[in-house]
Each structure stands twice: as C-alpha cells, then as structure tokens.
Design a protein around this motif. Structure first.
Motif, PDB file in Angstrom:
ATOM      1  N   ILE A  12       0.521   5.989   8.358  1.00 39.76           N
ATOM      2  CA  ILE A  12      -0.717   5.256   8.106  1.00 39.76           C
ATOM      3  C   ILE A  12      -0.660   4.656   6.707  1.00 39.76           C
ATOM      4  O   ILE A  12      -0.028   5.202   5.803  1.00 39.76           O
ATOM      5  N   ALA A  13      -1.317   3.508   6.555  1.00 39.33           N
ATOM      6  CA  ALA A  13      -1.459   2.892   5.238  1.00 39.33           C
ATOM      7  C   ALA A  13      -2.770   3.355   4.620  1.00 39.33           C
ATOM      8  O   ALA A  13      -3.766   3.538   5.326  1.00 39.33           O
ATOM      9  N   VAL A  14      -2.758   3.577   3.316  1.00 40.09           N
ATOM     10  CA  VAL A  14      -3.974   3.985   2.611  1.00 40.09           C
ATOM     11  C   VAL A  14      -4.245   3.014   1.467  1.00 40.09           C
ATOM     12  O   VAL A  14      -3.350   2.306   1.000  1.00 40.09           O
ATOM     13  N   ASP A  15      -5.497   2.993   1.029  1.00 37.24           N
ATOM     14  CA  ASP A  15      -5.944   1.982   0.072  1.00 37.24           C
ATOM     15  C   ASP A  15      -5.618   2.379  -1.368  1.00 37.24           C
ATOM     16  O   ASP A  15      -6.494   2.665  -2.180  1.00 37.24           O
ATOM     17  N   LEU A  16      -4.331   2.414  -1.647  1.00 36.58           N
ATOM     18  CA  LEU A  16      -3.811   2.637  -2.993  1.00 36.58           C
ATOM     19  C   LEU A  16      -2.562   1.778  -3.087  1.00 36.58           C
ATOM     20  O   LEU A  16      -1.662   1.916  -2.249  1.00 36.58           O
ATOM     21  N   ARG A  17      -2.487   0.877  -4.061  1.00 39.75           N
ATOM     22  CA  ARG A  17      -1.458  -0.157  -4.009  1.00 39.75           C
ATOM     23  C   ARG A  17      -0.656  -0.289  -5.298  1.00 39.75           C
ATOM     24  O   ARG A  17      -1.169  -0.062  -6.391  1.00 39.75           O
ATOM     25  N   ILE A  50       0.953   4.238  -7.123  1.00 34.71           N
ATOM     26  CA  ILE A  50       1.347   5.258  -6.149  1.00 34.71           C
ATOM     27  C   ILE A  50       2.210   6.303  -6.848  1.00 34.71           C
ATOM     28  O   ILE A  50       3.283   5.976  -7.369  1.00 34.71           O
ATOM     29  N   PRO A  51       1.784   7.560  -6.884  1.00 34.90           N
ATOM     30  CA  PRO A  51       2.592   8.594  -7.547  1.00 34.90           C
ATOM     31  C   PRO A  51       3.872   8.867  -6.768  1.00 34.90           C
ATOM     32  O   PRO A  51       3.897   8.779  -5.537  1.00 34.90           O
ATOM     33  N   SER A  52       4.929   9.197  -7.478  1.00 35.84           N
ATOM     34  CA  SER A  52       6.214   9.468  -6.827  1.00 35.84           C
ATOM     35  C   SER A  52       6.337  10.940  -6.466  1.00 35.84           C
ATOM     36  O   SER A  52       5.698  11.805  -7.074  1.00 35.84           O
ATOM     37  N   SER A  53       7.154  11.214  -5.454  1.00 38.57           N
ATOM     38  CA  SER A  53       7.474  12.586  -5.024  1.00 38.57           C
ATOM     39  C   SER A  53       6.245  13.389  -4.635  1.00 38.57           C
ATOM     40  O   SER A  53       6.192  14.601  -4.839  1.00 38.57           O
ATOM     41  N   LYS A  54       5.247  12.717  -4.059  1.00 36.09           N
ATOM     42  CA  LYS A  54       4.036  13.394  -3.593  1.00 36.09           C
ATOM     43  C   LYS A  54       3.817  13.216  -2.093  1.00 36.09           C
ATOM     44  O   LYS A  54       2.860  13.741  -1.536  1.00 36.09           O
ATOM     45  N   GLY A  55       4.679  12.427  -1.433  1.00 34.47           N
ATOM     46  CA  GLY A  55       4.513  12.191  -0.004  1.00 34.47           C
ATOM     47  C   GLY A  55       3.632  11.010   0.319  1.00 34.47           C
ATOM     48  O   GLY A  55       3.087  10.919   1.426  1.00 34.47           O
ATOM     49  N   LEU A  56       3.497  10.068  -0.622  1.00 32.73           N
ATOM     50  CA  LEU A  56       2.630   8.906  -0.416  1.00 32.73           C
ATOM     51  C   LEU A  56       3.419   7.597  -0.314  1.00 32.73           C
ATOM     52  O   LEU A  56       2.882   6.515  -0.545  1.00 32.73           O
ATOM     53  N   PRO A  88       0.798  -1.231   0.000  1.00 36.96           N
ATOM     54  CA  PRO A  88       0.000   0.000   0.000  1.00 36.96           C
ATOM     55  C   PRO A  88       0.827   1.276   0.000  1.00 36.96           C
ATOM     56  O   PRO A  88       1.990   1.291   0.416  1.00 36.96           O
ATOM     57  N   ALA A  89       0.195   2.336  -0.446  1.00 41.18           N
ATOM     58  CA  ALA A  89       0.742   3.673  -0.240  1.00 41.18           C
ATOM     59  C   ALA A  89       0.682   3.988   1.250  1.00 41.18           C
ATOM     60  O   ALA A  89      -0.115   3.405   1.998  1.00 41.18           O
ATOM     61  N   GLN A 147       5.061   0.115  16.829  1.00 33.22           N
ATOM     62  CA  GLN A 147       3.803  -0.271  17.452  1.00 33.22           C
ATOM     63  C   GLN A 147       2.695  -0.044  16.429  1.00 33.22           C
ATOM     64  O   GLN A 147       2.624   1.019  15.801  1.00 33.22           O
ATOM     65  N   VAL A 148       1.853  -1.056  16.256  1.00 36.54           N
ATOM     66  CA  VAL A 148       0.805  -1.007  15.239  1.00 36.54           C
ATOM     67  C   VAL A 148      -0.556  -0.919  15.916  1.00 36.54           C
ATOM     68  O   VAL A 148      -0.868  -1.697  16.816  1.00 36.54           O
ATOM     69  N   MET A 149      -1.354   0.037  15.482  1.00 35.02           N
ATOM     70  CA  MET A 149      -2.706   0.213  16.009  1.00 35.02           C
ATOM     71  C   MET A 149      -3.719   0.072  14.879  1.00 35.02           C
ATOM     72  O   MET A 149      -3.353  -0.027  13.710  1.00 35.02           O
ATOM     73  N   ASP A 150      -4.983   0.059  15.238  1.00 31.02           N
ATOM     74  CA  ASP A 150      -6.033   0.018  14.230  1.00 31.02           C
ATOM     75  C   ASP A 150      -5.933   1.237  13.326  1.00 31.02           C
ATOM     76  O   ASP A 150      -5.315   2.245  13.691  1.00 31.02           O
ATOM     77  N   PRO A 151      -6.549   1.189  12.146  1.00 34.66           N
ATOM     78  CA  PRO A 151      -6.539   2.369  11.271  1.00 34.66           C
ATOM     79  C   PRO A 151      -7.030   3.613  12.002  1.00 34.66           C
ATOM     80  O   PRO A 151      -7.969   3.556  12.797  1.00 34.66           O
ATOM     81  N   LEU A 152      -6.388   4.731  11.723  1.00 33.84           N
ATOM     82  CA  LEU A 152      -6.712   5.984  12.393  1.00 33.84           C
ATOM     83  C   LEU A 152      -8.093   6.492  12.012  1.00 33.84           C
ATOM     84  O   LEU A 152      -8.757   7.174  12.797  1.00 33.84           O
ATOM     85  N   CYS A 153      -8.539   6.159  10.812  1.00 32.94           N
ATOM     86  CA  CYS A 153      -9.837   6.634  10.335  1.00 32.94           C
ATOM     87  C   CYS A 153     -10.339   5.690   9.254  1.00 32.94           C
ATOM     88  O   CYS A 153      -9.583   4.886   8.706  1.00 32.94           O
ATOM     89  N   GLU A 154     -11.626   5.777   8.957  1.00 36.86           N
ATOM     90  CA  GLU A 154     -12.203   4.945   7.904  1.00 36.86           C
ATOM     91  C   GLU A 154     -11.989   5.550   6.528  1.00 36.86           C
ATOM     92  O   GLU A 154     -11.996   4.845   5.523  1.00 36.86           O
ATOM     93  N   GLU A 155     -11.814   6.846   6.489  1.00 39.12           N
ATOM     94  CA  GLU A 155     -11.684   7.518   5.197  1.00 39.12           C
ATOM     95  C   GLU A 155     -10.719   8.687   5.318  1.00 39.12           C
ATOM     96  O   GLU A 155     -10.673   9.372   6.339  1.00 39.12           O
ATOM     97  N   ILE A 156      -9.943   8.881   4.277  1.00 38.85           N
ATOM     98  CA  ILE A 156      -9.025  10.016   4.231  1.00 38.85           C
ATOM     99  C   ILE A 156      -9.108  10.643   2.845  1.00 38.85           C
ATOM    100  O   ILE A 156      -9.185   9.935   1.832  1.00 38.85           O
ATOM    101  N   THR A 157      -9.142  11.954   2.807  1.00 46.87           N
ATOM    102  CA  THR A 157      -9.141  12.688   1.546  1.00 46.87           C
ATOM    103  C   THR A 157      -7.713  13.129   1.248  1.00 46.87           C
ATOM    104  O   THR A 157      -7.056  13.727   2.103  1.00 46.87           O
ATOM    105  N   VAL A 158      -7.225  12.811   0.062  1.00 49.98           N
ATOM    106  CA  VAL A 158      -5.871  13.204  -0.335  1.00 49.98           C
ATOM    107  C   VAL A 158      -5.958  14.095  -1.568  1.00 49.98           C
ATOM    108  O   VAL A 158      -6.563  13.718  -2.572  1.00 49.98           O
ATOM    109  N   ILE A 159      -5.369  15.267  -1.469  1.00 51.79           N
ATOM    110  CA  ILE A 159      -5.353  16.229  -2.568  1.00 51.79           C
ATOM    111  C   ILE A 159      -3.940  16.249  -3.139  1.00 51.79           C
ATOM    112  O   ILE A 159      -2.976  16.546  -2.427  1.00 51.79           O
ATOM    113  N   ILE A 160      -3.814  15.919  -4.418  1.00 52.56           N
ATOM    114  CA  ILE A 160      -2.501  15.790  -5.045  1.00 52.56           C
ATOM    115  C   ILE A 160      -2.312  16.905  -6.070  1.00 52.56           C
ATOM    116  O   ILE A 160      -2.982  16.921  -7.106  1.00 52.56           O
TER     117      ILE A 160
END
Length: 261
Positions: free
Chosen positions: A23-28, A79-85, A8-9, A146-159
């Motif tokens: 955090i991991a996001v759903d882009l692979r 996953i785009p490069s040089s975008k912080g992902l 993942p990204a 240390q691994v915890m549950d996902p921080l949120c169910e949804e995240i908005t990413v502006i590229i």
C-alpha cells in the motif's frame, strides 16, 4: 533541463500477503534534477558524499538509454530508512522515473518493470508507482501488478527508535516452511482481497501471519513484546511494516508508546 518527482512511502506484506501486498501512504520524498557539469546530490543545501540510491538508479537508467548528460540531484527525504516504509523502493523509483523523463519516456509499466528489477521484488515498487492497494508478483513474462483502491482512509504507523536492515530481516527467514503455515497465509491473503473487493469489513485475523513476522519481531525483544500486547488489546488489524521495524494499524488508534517512538 529541469524535472522533479514526488514518490510515496509504501508498506509491503501487510501480514498475510508476504512479498505480495503493498500500500502507498501519504509520506513522500521529493527529488529534482537540473543539468550540470558533473553528477552530484544535494539535500537540505548540503552536498551528499558516498553512495546514494537515487543517484545510482538515475545514472543506471540514463546509461541504459545511452544518455551522457550530467545532472545535479536535489532531494528532500521524509521517508525514514530501515523501518519498513519502502525507502529503497522510493529512491529507485525516483531515480528511474527521472532517467526516463530525461529520455522522453513516460510508460508507467516500463517504470514498474525497471524499478522492480533493480529492487529485486515488486511489492514496494508497485504501490510506489501506481498508488493504492497492490498485489504483485514476478511471472515468466516479467513483473505483474493489480492495483485496487486504497485499502483504508487512515493508517496508524508506530516507528520505534531502532532499525532492521532488509538483508538481516530476510536472512533470518527459513528456506522451507511447514505446509500448514503456507496454507494459513494463503487462506488469509486470498480472503483479505476477496473481502475488500466485495466491500465487506475486513476481519483483523486476515492480517495474521506465520511466515515472517514473528521471526522479524524476535530481532528486537522490546518490539515483539509491544506488538504482542497491542495485538491482544486492539480491535483493529495490525502488522509489521515490510521487514520492520515500524508497526502498522489499519485505522486510527491512539497508542501509548515510550519516549523516542
């Protein structure tokens, strides 16, 4: 032999957790290997020439285990490069994991240690390997996480259409910081984790930062103006993704952006 992996990204820092949160996001990215007469990399049916980070991590891992077999790498990069992902972390984890697979190894901690060593820091590698919301560091006995549950169910990413290299984004940071700024970030990062672990709503101020974001945003005046305006008008937590240039928002939010963003 054939093997494949999907990685993942990831987004590091999340504002106050500089070089620590991820955090991991759903882009692979998907990578597949198959035995061949020589090493090569193919993407979308086109052979890639020049340097390739997946290939380098893969070959370095094979060499470390004394494996001389050659492979063709087929990859699909989303996953785009040089975008912080976390594009470099995803590439390294892919190469190392496949090298370990060829050698018959499957330890997730070994994957985390080797990949973090190659990357030079664990903040993107940790969520790329383990998923979820991670807190990581390098201690005297190696990299820890240390691994915890996902921080949120949804995240908005502006590229945005422009990029920032990690090298440049680190070069502009000062070697020393005021004590008050260090305390500012420590307080918010610690409170963010404690609030999340206790199941409470996380205040957007806990993502605020004084160590890196403003300096990195200053590399692109248009991006800084956009971030400052959004910070004033949005009720949701937001931050620079990694070293930039993408902007992350915890939750779903419709945002008016210019063409090309």
């Amino acid at each position: 032999m054939k093997a494949c992996i999907s990685v993942p990204a990831t987004i590091a820092n999340l504002g106050s957790g500089f070089d620590t949160f991820g955090i991991a996001v759903d882009l692979r990215n998907d990578v597949e290997i198959e035995s061949a007469d020589y090493f090569s990399v193919v993407e979308e049916g086109i052979q890639i020439t020049g340097k390739d980070l997946v290939l380098k991590a893969f070959i370095d891992t094979l060499k470390s285990y004394g494996i001389k077999e050659k492979f063709r790498i087929k990859k699909r990069t989303r996953i785009p490069s040089s975008k912080g992902l976390g594009s470099s972390a995803a590439a390294i984890v892919s190469g190392v994991a496949l090298g370990m697979r060829v050698s018959g190894r499957s330890s997730m901690d070994e994957l985390f240690q080797i990949s973090s060593q190659m990357e030079g820091h664990p903040d993107n590698v940790a969520p790329a390997v383990f998923g979820g919301f991670t807190v990581s560091a390098k201690l005297s006995n190696g990299y820890v996480c240390q691994v915890m549950d996902p921080l949120c169910e949804e995240i908005t990413v502006i590229i945005p259409p422009f990029s920032t290299s990690t090298e440049m984004a680190r070069k502009i940071l000062p070697s020393e910081i005021p004590l008050n700024d260090a305390v500012f970030n420590i307080q918010r990062a610690a409170l963010l984790v404690a609030t999340f672990k206790n199941g409470k709503k996380i205040d957007k101020e806990l993502f605020n930062d004084r160590l890196h974001q403003n300096m990195r945003l200053s590399l692109h005046e248009e991006l800084k103006d956009f971030f400052d305006t959004l910070s004033e008008t949005s009720d949701l937590p937001l931050f620079v993704c990694g070293s930039g240039t993408a902007i992350g928002i915890i939750g779903h939010q419709k945002v008016d952006v210019k063409n090309g963003w």
